[in-house]
Each structure stands twice: as C-alpha cells, then as structure tokens.
Scaffold this motif. Structure first.
Motif, short mmCIF file in Angstrom:
data_model
loop_
_atom_site.label_atom_id
_atom_site.label_comp_id
_atom_site.label_asym_id
_atom_site.label_seq_id
_atom_site.Cartn_x
_atom_site.Cartn_y
_atom_site.Cartn_z
N MET A 124 -7.04 -20.13 -4.93
CA MET A 124 -6.97 -21.29 -5.82
C MET A 124 -5.55 -21.46 -6.40
O MET A 124 -5.38 -22.12 -7.42
N GLN A 125 -4.55 -20.89 -5.73
CA GLN A 125 -3.20 -20.93 -6.27
C GLN A 125 -2.70 -22.37 -6.43
O GLN A 125 -2.87 -23.20 -5.54
N SER A 126 -2.11 -22.65 -7.59
CA SER A 126 -1.49 -23.94 -7.84
C SER A 126 -0.12 -23.70 -8.46
O SER A 126 0.17 -22.62 -8.98
N TYR A 127 0.71 -24.75 -8.42
CA TYR A 127 2.06 -24.66 -8.94
C TYR A 127 2.26 -25.70 -10.04
O TYR A 127 1.75 -26.82 -9.95
N TYR A 128 3.01 -25.31 -11.07
CA TYR A 128 3.21 -26.16 -12.24
C TYR A 128 4.69 -26.24 -12.57
O TYR A 128 5.44 -25.29 -12.37
N LEU A 129 5.09 -27.39 -13.10
CA LEU A 129 6.45 -27.54 -13.58
C LEU A 129 6.62 -26.75 -14.87
O LEU A 129 5.80 -26.85 -15.78
N THR A 130 7.68 -25.98 -14.95
CA THR A 130 8.02 -25.32 -16.20
C THR A 130 8.79 -26.31 -17.08
O THR A 130 9.11 -27.43 -16.65
N LYS A 131 9.08 -25.90 -18.29
CA LYS A 131 9.88 -26.75 -19.18
C LYS A 131 11.23 -27.05 -18.53
O LYS A 131 11.73 -28.19 -18.57
N LYS A 132 11.81 -26.04 -17.90
CA LYS A 132 13.09 -26.21 -17.21
C LYS A 132 12.95 -27.22 -16.06
O LYS A 132 13.83 -28.07 -15.85
N GLY A 133 11.84 -27.15 -15.34
CA GLY A 133 11.61 -28.08 -14.24
C GLY A 133 11.40 -29.51 -14.73
O GLY A 133 11.89 -30.47 -14.10
N ARG A 134 10.67 -29.67 -15.83
CA ARG A 134 10.45 -31.02 -16.37
C ARG A 134 11.76 -31.63 -16.86
O ARG A 134 12.01 -32.84 -16.71
N GLU A 135 12.60 -30.80 -17.46
CA GLU A 135 13.89 -31.30 -17.93
C GLU A 135 14.76 -31.74 -16.76
O GLU A 135 15.44 -32.78 -16.82
N LEU A 136 14.72 -30.98 -15.65
CA LEU A 136 15.49 -31.35 -14.47
C LEU A 136 14.96 -32.65 -13.88
O LEU A 136 15.72 -33.53 -13.48
#
Length: 494
Positions: free
Chosen positions: A478-490
C-alpha cells in the motif's frame, strides 16, 4: 508450500506464532500449541524440525500418521477445518515436514479447547488459559451478535469493493505469516469470505467500511482535518474533509500529516532517512485505531485530526472499553475492539496489531524520538490522543522561500526547462493526497518501472522533496508517496 518457504518462516527461535516439533511423537503437545494459536494470534506448527538447531529433518509419513493427526485435530472445539501440508525434504527420501497454519483469531470468536482444555500463548510458551479469561471470551462471543459491522449491507456486491486494496492487504498478511500463502491464489470472493466479511454470501457493513469504492451512502465514513493557527480553534489555516473507506481515509490523514508537520533528514550510510517531527508510525497507529475502533452506527459520527502549533490531536466518536481508563491504557492489556470484525481483518492484513500492543508501540516510538509520551483522554462523546510538538514551527504559507527549480533531481541529460516541467508534473500528480507508484507512472505516461524509480522516486526521496507513507517497509503493497513541506515549496516555484 516449499522447503524454501519453510526456511523463511522458521528463521530464529520459537516465538508467539511459531512452534516446532522434531516428530509427531510430540503430537499432543503440538496440538496444545495449535489450540493456543487459535486463541491468541495465530501461528505455524511444524513437525520434522529440530527446534534447537532449526535443522530440517522431516519424518516418515504413513497413512497411520495422517489418521493420528486427523484424530487429534478432531479434539479441537469448536470443529475446525484445519488444512495440513506435507512438504518433501530434499536429499532425505521418504521424509516430509508436516506444516499446519492456524488463522489469527478475533477476540470475539468462541475460545477454542483441545481435549476439553483451553490454551493460550504467552511469548513462546503454551499455557492453560486462566478461567476468568476463558469465561470472559465465552461471554463476549455470545454477545455483540447484532453489531453494525456484522449487519448485511444491502445493495453492494463484490464488484463494488476495491480489489486492489483487498489483495494488497492479503499479500502483506501472507508476508507477516498471518494468512496462509495459498490465499494469494484465491478468488476475491473466497478472500472476502475467509476474512469473515460475508453472511450467507451477502456482504457485511464491515466490508463496506474497509473496501467499498463509492461510500456516498455512508455519511459517517468521514475524516475531518484541520490545521489551526496557534494553540486553539480560533483561526483555521487549512480545513479539509475526506470521505471514503478505511484505507482512503488513512491515506488522506497521513497526507495531511506530511503536509503540515516538519520533516527532517539525515544521511545514514549511503541513504537519506526522512523523519516527521512526530514519528509517522505513531501517528499511523493512532489514526488506524481511531478509524477502526470508532462507533459506525451513528451516521453523524466521524474521525478528526487537529494540528496546532504545540500539539496534534486525533479523535474518534466512542469511548474506551469498560476494562480500560485513560490512566491504565498505557499498561499491558488485552485488546477489546469496538468493531471486532473490522479489527480482525486489519490484524490479518497487518494494518493493526492485536492484544493491546498498539498503545505501547506509540509510546515507544515517541520515546525513541525523544518526545513526550502521547496522552489519552475521553468525554461523553469522543476519545482522543494528543501528541506534543516539541519544536514549535508556526505554519505561514505566505512566507516566500526562493528555490531554483532547475536544480531538480532528475536525469541530468534532460534540458533544464524540460526537467523543471517534468518535476512539476510529477509533484502535481502527487498533489495534496499523495499517490502510489502506479498512479504516478500512468500520470507521467511511463512504463519502465525500474527507470521511473531511479529517475523520479529515489532522487526526490534523497533530496527530501517526497516521503513514503511506510518508510520502514519500502516495498509495502500500500506504499504511497507524499510531498514534503520542501517539495510543496519547490512546486510553488516551478
């Protein structure tokens, strides 16, 4: 099952879910352990393996041996259909290992007896079940026959369930030894029946709560999520609602945590380890408990996540079991699930631990991260757990943080503009709610899994732009990937 499968299961000493006997000369003792597995957490029983050396010896299996095993299995009550496997031992002609898998029970199942005595498992030891526990189990099994989760869910069929969720959970259950390997080859209908989600061929409400694709007929399948400014509810920064089955809500909740909690990273060996300020495993355990143990029969009920500058709170409608209080819940205790059928499925598919171990694992995860222990509270309508945030970092989305979008972790042979556009597309597909590998590859119109992981997943994990839902199990089904705060800022600057 093959000898190689057996070798994987028997690595190490006997455990709470593993018992090994040299021969069926110890058959009666082995069947006591089988009874204990049925009353505790399930397990494997092997004959033909030396428990001290783990040497696979096998034994001669005659028609008489099979009849003797059948006679002893018949002494288990209630009557159970217990498949027995006979595995040939290489280089030992006419010798076989005898393997018996015992399904993990629900706490609300009728307790089993062998030869008129009940047994249970304590660590690697089989003991007679104390009378008070046996009587309590018996009483509970005779009550709660009309719980919401076990009522027929009219109007839905197998086709309305998310098959991928079912099979992903079963695969994880097999990997953890909680379901037999043969489950991987069974039909969806057979799996749903094996998970006790049907009555006379009709799906229960529990099946809807866990796997229903369209949950619009169930307004209580709701997760409320809010990020507040400061330490009270005076001002919202983010306010969301998600509707769906258990797994959809779990994904949405974890995405919300990844969005609003700080993520730190450090290099360990050749890899970068990402950690939320509150351990993801503790938050996931608390949210899993809230989604599983809530009161479903009330259509106005829900589960809530509230993130403040100084704490995180996860709440669900309901109350603690009569046997527990907010003062005693951190002590060693048995499991008393509000919804035993749902809890049983989540245990077998390894999303939930049994026998009251979840709270202690939350506590241990927080201690390991040098955080205060989580606090538990309840009132007339809700139960909630509070995690303290030691490093207070007020969220301010208006603060500009410049980034160079062309320094993205993609294939260096691609032009800067092209890399930035591909990274923007990749991040946009992940979005607010996260995405699994299949969704990402389809969104990017790419088919080479290995190349995609090397060019998109691994570099962005290493740079800290994305994070995994199950970092401790990278290949989790069930692995999923999420944007981190750093990723959202980028993403904002791409």
């Amino acid at each position: 099952m093959t000898i190689e499968d057996v070798k994987v299961i028997i690595q190490g000493d006997e455990t709470r879910t593993l018992e090994m006997k040299k021969t069926t000369g110890e058959l009666k003792d082995g069947m006591r352990s089988a009874c204990a597995f049925l009353n505790t957490a399930g397990g494997w029983l092997f004959f033909g393996i030396a428990p001290t050396t783990l040497k696979i010896l096998g034994q001669a299996v005659t028609d008489n041996t099979r009849k003797e095993i059948a006679r002893e299995v018949a002494k288990l009550e209630p009557l159970i259909d217990l498949p027995v496997e006979y595995i040939d031992v290489p280089n030992r002609p006419d010798c076989q290992v005898i393997a018996i898998h015992l399904d993990a029970p629900s706490y609300w199942d009728v307790p089993y007896t062998y030869d008129n005595k009940p047994y249970m498992r304590i660590e690697s030891t089989t003991v007679v079940m104390p009378r008070d526990i046996f009587e309590d189990r018996l009483m509970r099994s005779k009550s709660n026959r009309h719980k919401w989760e076990d009522q027929i869910c009219e109007g839905i069929t197998i086709a309305d369930l998310e098959e991928q969720r079912i099979r992903g959970g079963v695969r994880l259950g097999v990997e953890r030894g909680r379901m037999p390997e043969s489950s991987l080859m069974e039909t969806t209908e057979s799996l749903v029946e094996k998970l006790k989600l049907t009555t006379n061929g009709k799906l229960k409400n529990a099946a809807a709560a866990l796997f229903l694709r369209d949950t619009s007929q169930f307004p209580q399948f709701l997760l409320r999520m809010a990020r507040f400014r400061g330490n009270d509810k005076m001002e919202f920064i983010d306010n969301q609602r998600a509707y769906g089955n258990f797994f959809t809500l779990l994904d949405a909740g974890m995405a919300f945590f990844f969005k609003h909690l700080s993520l730190s990273g450090k290099i360990v060996g050749f890899t970068r380890e990402e950690k939320l300020e509150i351990p993801a495993e503790a938050l996931r355990e608390a949210l899993t408990n809230a989604l599983c143990h809530r009161m479903f029969h009330n259509t106005s009920s829900s589960v809530g996540i509230a993130i403040y500058d100084d704490r995180v709170e996860i709440e669900n409608t309901g109350h603690l079991p009569d046997e527990l209080t907010v003062e005693t819940i951190k002590q060693s205790h048995h499991s008393y699930p509000q919804n035993p059928t749902i809890a049983d499925v989540l245990f077998k598919t390894a999303f939930l631990e049994n026998w009251g171990s979840g709270v202690s694992r939350m506590v241990d995860a927080c201690k390991k991260a040098n955080l205060p222990e989580p606090e538990f509270n309840q009132n007339a309508a809700f139960v909630w757990v509070t995690f303290k945030r030691v490093t207070i970092q007020p969220y301010d989305p208006t603060t500009p943080r410049p980034h160079n979008p062309t320094s993205s972790p993609l294939n260096p042979t691609t032009s800067k503009d092209n890399r930035a556009q591909k990274l923007k597309t990749f991040f946009s597909i992940i979005g607010e709610n996260g995405a699994n590998l299949k969704m990402l590859m389809e969104g990017m119109h790419l088919r080479d899994r290995k190349s995609f992981v090397n060019n998109y997943i691994n570099p962005n994990l290493s740079e800290g732009y994305i994070a995994m839902l199950y970092p401790e199990i990278p290949n989790h089904p069930m692995q999923s990937y999420y944007l981190t705060k750093k990723g959202r800022e980028l993403l904002e600057h791409l």
